[in-house]
Design an enzyme around this catalytic site. Structure first.
Site, PDB file in Angstrom:
ATOM      1  N   TYR A  63     -22.639  12.347  13.693  1.00  0.00           N
ATOM      2  CA  TYR A  63     -21.218  12.099  13.478  1.00  0.00           C
ATOM      3  C   TYR A  63     -20.435  12.733  14.622  1.00  0.00           C
ATOM      4  CZ  TYR A  63     -22.693  11.034   8.667  1.00  0.00           C
ATOM      5  OH  TYR A  63     -23.303  10.528   7.541  1.00  0.00           O
ATOM      6  N   HIS A 130     -32.181  11.500   8.290  1.00  0.00           N
ATOM      7  CA  HIS A 130     -31.077  10.546   8.159  1.00  0.00           C
ATOM      8  C   HIS A 130     -31.564   9.105   8.069  1.00  0.00           C
ATOM      9  CE1 HIS A 130     -26.566  10.017   9.405  1.00  0.00           C
ATOM     10  NE2 HIS A 130     -26.895   9.260   8.385  1.00  0.00           N
ATOM     11  N   PRO A 210     -19.801   5.213  -2.102  1.00  0.00           N
ATOM     12  CA  PRO A 210     -19.685   4.755  -3.491  1.00  0.00           C
ATOM     13  C   PRO A 210     -18.464   3.871  -3.733  1.00  0.00           C
ATOM     14  CG  PRO A 210     -18.945   7.025  -3.317  1.00  0.00           C
ATOM     15  CD  PRO A 210     -19.507   6.655  -1.978  1.00  0.00           C
ATOM     16  N   PHE A 215     -13.669  -0.440   0.337  1.00  0.00           N
ATOM     17  CA  PHE A 215     -13.304  -1.757  -0.190  1.00  0.00           C
ATOM     18  C   PHE A 215     -12.677  -1.665  -1.569  1.00  0.00           C
ATOM     19  CE2 PHE A 215     -14.390  -5.621  -2.588  1.00  0.00           C
ATOM     20  CZ  PHE A 215     -13.789  -6.587  -1.786  1.00  0.00           C
ATOM     21  N   ALA A 217     -11.071   0.739  -2.781  1.00  0.00           N
ATOM     22  CA  ALA A 217      -9.801   1.460  -2.730  1.00  0.00           C
ATOM     23  C   ALA A 217      -8.673   0.560  -2.244  1.00  0.00           C
ATOM     24  CB  ALA A 217      -9.916   2.681  -1.826  1.00  0.00           C
ATOM     25  N   SER A 218      -8.998  -0.296  -1.273  1.00  0.00           N
ATOM     26  CA  SER A 218      -7.941  -1.090  -0.630  1.00  0.00           C
ATOM     27  C   SER A 218      -8.126  -2.591  -0.757  1.00  0.00           C
ATOM     28  CB  SER A 218      -7.867  -0.734   0.858  1.00  0.00           C
ATOM     29  OG  SER A 218      -7.645   0.634   1.059  1.00  0.00           O
TER      30      SER A 218
END
Length: 345
Positions: A63, A130, A210, A215, A217-218
């Site tokens: 990251y 990872h 999750p 997606f 959320a908005s």
């Protein structure tokens, strides 16, 4: 909207690790989802999460790369480290402009040492592979992680996006504490084989994305507001031809959330929470308002009938597009060679 509550604690896996029942995915503060969050704001959000009881923090050396771990190190100064369960990952790196997965023992050790230095800690609570390196027998990789546990550099071992057979082989070398896997209303392919394997072996389940990478959320309008360098713009499910279809699922979830008196995001997150006491979702966000909303999902109670209704809405045919881009392996293509094939360099 469901109000935030104090986040309960849970046992993650059967090896002794205890975490907050909801974690914080820190990736979006530094990488992949557009411009990095200003450092002071990012640290304030992390501190707010910890104060609210979200103490399970998730990062990775890829990251940034690396900058998210440095951010976490700054956020965990002045006695904060002792309040959190810190998880990071190794195994994805950029080499000559390409993405590479590496599970070679020497690399595993070097990556761990580098993460310890960037995080400015003496021990990592949960250390994940990872992505699976399909060139190296998983027993070899886990063998090196086992040494790092014995040396006190990591406490618990995790895997991410590993197949059921890979999980079994790894667990036979050293107990695996947690599997991190994408699990949401629109990513349910893990339910057939992966989740039952984890439960059989006593391995905790950490659900990343999750909220369907934002997606739920908005909705489909999310794409319109993304930065040009946001990786979600490249994901199949966010392409216009698929969004037209996927919008229907969002609208059905929204209608149900309105009846429940919560947001679509809270309903989608509550569904993950209701999967079992061995499941810890780690939604990410860059906004304190959204963090509070995510914590509020813990207060949303779903009846068996409501769970069934949600699951009937979220069938495979309800979603168009693969969940990841082709360069990233998932559990579906993460088998490693047999141990007998390994010849150390």
């Amino acid at each position: 909207m469901a109000e935030p509550c104090r986040v309960r604690r849970m046992k993650l896996g059967s090896q002794g690790l205890e975490v907050s029942a909801q974690g914080l995915g820190c990736m979006g503060l530094s990488a992949f989802y557009g411009a990095p969050k200003p450092e002071t704001e990012a640290i304030a959000l992390i501190h707010h999460a910890i104060h609210s009881g979200v103490t399970f923090l998730d990062t990775s050396d890829i990251y940034g790369p690396e900058t998210n771990e440095v951010l976490l190190s700054k956020a965990l100064k002045d006695g904060v480290r002792e309040k959190v369960e810190l998880a990071t990952k190794y195994g994805i790196r950029y080499a000559e402009g390409k993405v590479e997965f590496n599970g070679d023992p020497a690399y595993v050790r070097a990556a761990c040492e580098a993460s310890l230095k960037r995080l400015d800690v003496t021990c990592i609570d949960l250390y994940y592979q990872h992505r699976i390196d399909t060139r190296v027998p998983i027993e070899i990789t886990i063998g090196e992680l086992k040494k790092l546990v014995e040396e006190g550099k990591i406490k618990y071992i995790g895997l991410s996006e590993a197949s059921a057979s890979t999980i079994r082989r790894a667990h036979a070398v050293h107990p695996i504490t947690a599997l991190q896997i994408e699990w949401s209303l629109w990513s349910r392919d893990v339910e057939e084989d992966i989740i039952p394997t984890c439960r059989e072996l006593g391995i905790g389940i950490v659900a990343y994305s999750p909220l369907g990478r934002g997606f739920f959320a908005s909705g489909p309008n999310l794409v319109e507001n993304l930065d040009n360098n946001d990786v979600r713009k490249t994901l199949p499910r966010f392409q216009q031809e698929n969004l037209v279809h996927n919008k229907i699922l969002f609208e059905k979830v929204s209608a149900m959330s309105e009846k429940k008196g919560c947001t679509p995001a809270q309903l989608a997150l509550a569904w993950v929470h209701h999967q079992g006491d061995d499941v810890c979702p780690i939604p990410g966000t860059t906004k304190i308002e959204n963090l509070n909303q995510n914590i509020g999902a813990l207060s949303v109670k779903l009846t068996p009938e409501e769970m069934s209704e949600l699951e009937s809405l979220a069938q495979p045919e309800s979603v168009k597009g693969e969940r990841s881009i082709s360069i990233l392996t998932t559990f579906k293509n993460s088998e490693t060679p047999p141990l007998s094939s390994w010849k150390a360099a």
